[in-house]
Design an enzyme around this catalytic site. Sequence first.
Site, PDB file in Angstrom:
ATOM      1  CD  GLU A 205     -20.409  77.568 -35.582  1.00 40.56           C
ATOM      2  OE1 GLU A 205     -21.561  77.800 -36.114  1.00 40.56           O
ATOM      3  OE2 GLU A 205     -19.669  78.535 -35.243  1.00 40.56           O
TER       4      GLU A 205
ATOM      5  CE1 TYR B  24     -17.383  76.895 -46.019  1.00 41.17           C
ATOM      6  CE2 TYR B  24     -19.990  76.067 -47.158  1.00 41.17           C
ATOM      7  CZ  TYR B  24     -18.712  76.177 -45.705  1.00 41.17           C
ATOM      8  OH  TYR B  24     -19.260  75.649 -44.004  1.00 41.17           O
TER       9      TYR B  24
ATOM     10  CG  LEU C  92     -20.950  81.752 -40.460  1.00 43.73           C
ATOM     11  CD1 LEU C  92     -19.233  81.635 -41.030  1.00 43.73           C
ATOM     12  CD2 LEU C  92     -21.324  80.029 -41.137  1.00 43.73           C
TER      13      LEU C  92
ATOM     14  CE  LYS D  72     -21.030  79.137 -45.622  1.00 38.18           C
ATOM     15  NZ  LYS D  72     -21.167  77.914 -44.132  1.00 38.18           N
TER      16      LYS D  72
HETATM   17  N1  PMP Z   1     -22.601  77.534 -38.497  1.00 38.74           N
HETATM   18  C1  PMP Z   1     -21.656  76.593 -39.268  1.00 38.74           C
HETATM   19  C2  PMP Z   1     -20.886  76.018 -38.532  1.00 38.74           C
HETATM   20  C3  PMP Z   1     -22.375  76.392 -40.396  1.00 38.74           C
HETATM   21  O1  PMP Z   1     -21.237  75.453 -41.453  1.00 38.74           O
HETATM   22  C4  PMP Z   1     -22.892  77.043 -41.484  1.00 38.74           C
HETATM   23  C5  PMP Z   1     -23.574  76.631 -42.273  1.00 38.74           C
HETATM   24  N2  PMP Z   1     -22.983  76.949 -43.341  1.00 38.74           N
HETATM   25  C6  PMP Z   1     -24.042  77.849 -39.853  1.00 38.74           C
HETATM   26  C7  PMP Z   1     -23.724  77.671 -39.118  1.00 38.74           C
HETATM   27  C8  PMP Z   1     -25.731  78.102 -40.918  1.00 38.74           C
HETATM   28  O2  PMP Z   1     -25.132  79.023 -40.997  1.00 38.74           O
HETATM   29  P1  PMP Z   1     -26.351  80.000 -42.358  1.00 38.74           P
HETATM   30  O3  PMP Z   1     -27.739  79.508 -41.898  1.00 38.74           O
HETATM   31  O4  PMP Z   1     -26.376  81.430 -43.087  1.00 38.74           O
HETATM   32  O5  PMP Z   1     -26.311  78.028 -43.657  1.00 38.74           O
END
Ligand code: PMP
Length: 287
Positions: A182, A33, A207, A149
């Site tokens: 994270e 996603y 991620l 993701k």
């Molecule tokens: N880490 C995880 C596990 C996430 O689910 C997200 C949000 N989708 C992020 C980091 C932040 O990523 P982004 O800045 O691309 O939304």
Amino acid sequence: MSRFAYVNGRFVRHGEAAVHIEDRGYQLADGVYEVWAVFDGKLADAEGHFTRLWRSLDELRIAHPMSQASLLMVLREAVRRNKVKEGLCYLQVTRGVARRDHAFPNPAVPPSVVITAKSLDRAATEAKAALGASVVSVPETRWARCDIKSIGLLPNALAKQAARERGAIEAWFVDDMGLVTEGASSNAWIIDAEGTLRTRDTNANILRGITRSTLLEVIRASGLPFSEKPFTIAEAQAAKEAFITGAGSLVTPIVAVDGVKLGDGKPGPVATRLRRSYIELARQKAV
Ligand code: PMP
């Protein structure tokens, strides 16, 4: 207000939108996603999210459902049909519908695509960000490919629920070396006792946040001291400031970690400034 979802080639009423029970996303979490922040009806950090989407699909050997230009058109149409000015646009791509079997369908089936868009009250989220938020720590229990993701979010959902039950908005995963990886849906940052901005490096099992990389541009341009060096919960609790980044949270100041207040328990000046700068830049570059 009527909402519409895009499902495999057409827009349908949100309440009636459905995929088959043997969609591999539903059966096996076999899909990926992306989430775009929407500013002024436009997609923020569009290119970064596309690049990560193609990479996630390639890593899982799921076919690209359409070209980037077509996908951009459909995402924009989802935003337009749902009259979203400020909010989020969600895309999910799964390996498709096939008789249940762990191995990939042979012959391959077309990937399934679902897109939704929802409005957010930015004034309310700004007011919340101005108060700051709390995080709690949870043990890292996820698989070794958090760079993909994937829609397999059970550990993230459990972590987020643990955070809710402890009065926090986010959970930070802590690995077996005692270092924060994270958040359940965001990247984690501190400004350490020396005033250096720190976040985990992307060689770790995290991620590669798109908000994180745009914010890094802001940080580099501003000349603030910065290091991709991991930190412990104790370091976060002793930090000058902390914050999280993500398409949903943008840049949200953190004022307490596991119940320990950071400094005076108010959002720090640097995190507050970075939130403003990020939003300004993302708004300008939205497409
Ligand atoms: N880490 C995880 C596990 C996430 O689910 C997200 C949000 N989708 C992020 C980091 C932040 O990523 P982004 O800045 O691309 O939304």
